[in-house]
Design an enzyme around this catalytic site. Structure first.
Site, PDB file in Angstrom:
ATOM      1  N   HIS A 111       0.724  -1.182   0.073  1.00 26.23           N
ATOM      2  CA  HIS A 111      -0.002  -0.009  -0.078  1.00 26.23           C
ATOM      3  C   HIS A 111       0.848   1.096  -0.076  1.00 26.23           C
ATOM      4  O   HIS A 111       1.845   1.336   0.671  1.00 26.23           O
ATOM      5  CB  HIS A 111      -0.996  -0.198   1.368  1.00 26.23           C
ATOM      6  CG  HIS A 111      -1.380   1.304   1.532  1.00 26.23           C
ATOM      7  ND1 HIS A 111      -0.940   2.122   2.575  1.00 26.23           N
ATOM      8  CD2 HIS A 111      -2.573   2.082   1.014  1.00 26.23           C
ATOM      9  CE1 HIS A 111      -1.481   3.125   2.828  1.00 26.23           C
ATOM     10  NE2 HIS A 111      -2.428   3.305   1.728  1.00 26.23           N
TER      11      HIS A 111
ATOM     12  N   HIS B  58      -8.567  -5.665  17.219  1.00 28.40           N
ATOM     13  CA  HIS B  58      -9.360  -6.760  17.529  1.00 28.40           C
ATOM     14  C   HIS B  58      -8.532  -8.249  17.178  1.00 28.40           C
ATOM     15  O   HIS B  58      -8.977  -9.248  17.805  1.00 28.40           O
ATOM     16  CB  HIS B  58     -10.689  -6.829  17.037  1.00 28.40           C
ATOM     17  CG  HIS B  58     -10.812  -6.856  15.418  1.00 28.40           C
ATOM     18  ND1 HIS B  58     -10.632  -5.659  14.408  1.00 28.40           N
ATOM     19  CD2 HIS B  58     -10.573  -7.906  14.456  1.00 28.40           C
ATOM     20  CE1 HIS B  58     -10.623  -5.937  13.273  1.00 28.40           C
ATOM     21  NE2 HIS B  58     -10.549  -7.388  13.088  1.00 28.40           N
TER      22      HIS B  58
END
Length: 293
Positions: free
Chosen positions: A129, A193
């Site tokens: 990215h 998470h």
């Protein structure tokens, strides 16, 4: 001062387009030199638009996306220049994040940038990215950007090479800048998470306004120019590595992490959708296939 800002905004927008053109040309060349019975991949270019709530033109850009290439399974290199007024939710978020006074009184904005995400055919070749951008309001301007490597099968030497190129881009701008931006990337590209990073990091910065527009723009250009030397040698090294179905399974599960991060945490995704930009362009970063347990 308005004329100065108009010139600077045009400079930035032109640079992002130039960088897009250089990257697309390099990616086409990579497809051409990879030996395969499949046809070499090529970017499909589509214009994107953004429409204000009152129906007026609010800018847009171009999506350049390749699917099913010899080397790239999916890669997008998008550019955009959008403008208008920030909605209430975006005003609140930007004012809190940037600490910009006056957003309620004058919520005009202008933003331009390049955003790139590449997902590879070979599981040994890392996804990547990169983005760089400029944001302007009547109250402030700033730059942001960075690049991070996302291998599903990690090679220490690949990580070292990528980081060395990022450091080379940062070092002319301050002896401690690379370590600061690396730390920022480690914290930003973290998936709470899952209690893990989405990749092996890189550099990241946002809200950069040192008061010297030329210097901050130069850093942004240096980060953009570092991308191809950081990434292409890794793909040339890994694109012919033999792989099996277990490797592909590892890749697809890692892509699931990437998708989770971009949909739940990524600022750019949230900003693009909240400000009404083309959702296909905003969600270009998502992998073509992914897998979860």
């Amino acid at each position: 001062m308005t004329d100065t800002f108009d010139t600077q905004k045009q400079q930035a927008s032109d640079w992002f387009r130039q960088l897009r053109d250089e990257i697309v040309s390099a990616f086409h060349a990579l497809e051409d030199r990879h030996v395969s019975d499949a046809p070499a991949g090529r970017m499909e270019v589509r214009k994107t638009t953004r429409t204000a709530d009152d129906g007026s033109d609010a800018g847009g850009g171009e999506m350049s996306v390749m699917r099913g290439g010899r080397v790239f399974e999916k890669v997008g290199v998008n550019i955009s220049t959008v403008y208008g007024t920030l909605g209430e939710r975006a005003q609140t978020a930007m004012a809190a994040r940037k600490g910009i006074p006056g957003m309620k009184d004058d919520p005009r904005f202008w933003a331009s940038g390049i955003s790139l995400v590449a997902h590879m055919q070979n599981p040994h070749a890392p996804a990547v990215h990169m983005n760089t951008r400029m944001f302007w309001t009547p109250h402030a301007w700033w730059f942001g950007g960075g690049a991070d490597l996302n291998p599903c099968i990690e090679y220490d030497e690949d990580t070292a090479h990528f980081h060395s190129e990022m450091q080379a881009a940062c070092d002319p701008h301050g002896a401690t800048l690379y370590s600061e931006l690396k730390k920022w990337a480690d914290e930003y590209f973290y998936i709470p998470h899952r209690k893990r990073a989405r990749g092996v990091g890189g550099i990241f910065y946002d809200d950069r306004n040192t008061g010297d527009w030329d210097a901050d723009f130069q850093l942004t250009q240096d980060v953009g120019k570092a991308f191809l030397p950081a990434f292409l040698p890794l793909i040339d090294k890994r694109r012919d590595t033999p792989w099996d179905e277990a490797d592909k399974d590892t890749q697809l599960r890692h892509r699931g992490l990437y998708a989770e991060y971009n949909l739940v945490y990524d600022r750019g995704t949230k900003f693009g959708l909240e400000t009404g930009h083309d959702p296909d362009a905003v969600l270009m970063s998502l992998p073509p296939m992914a897998k979860w347990y």
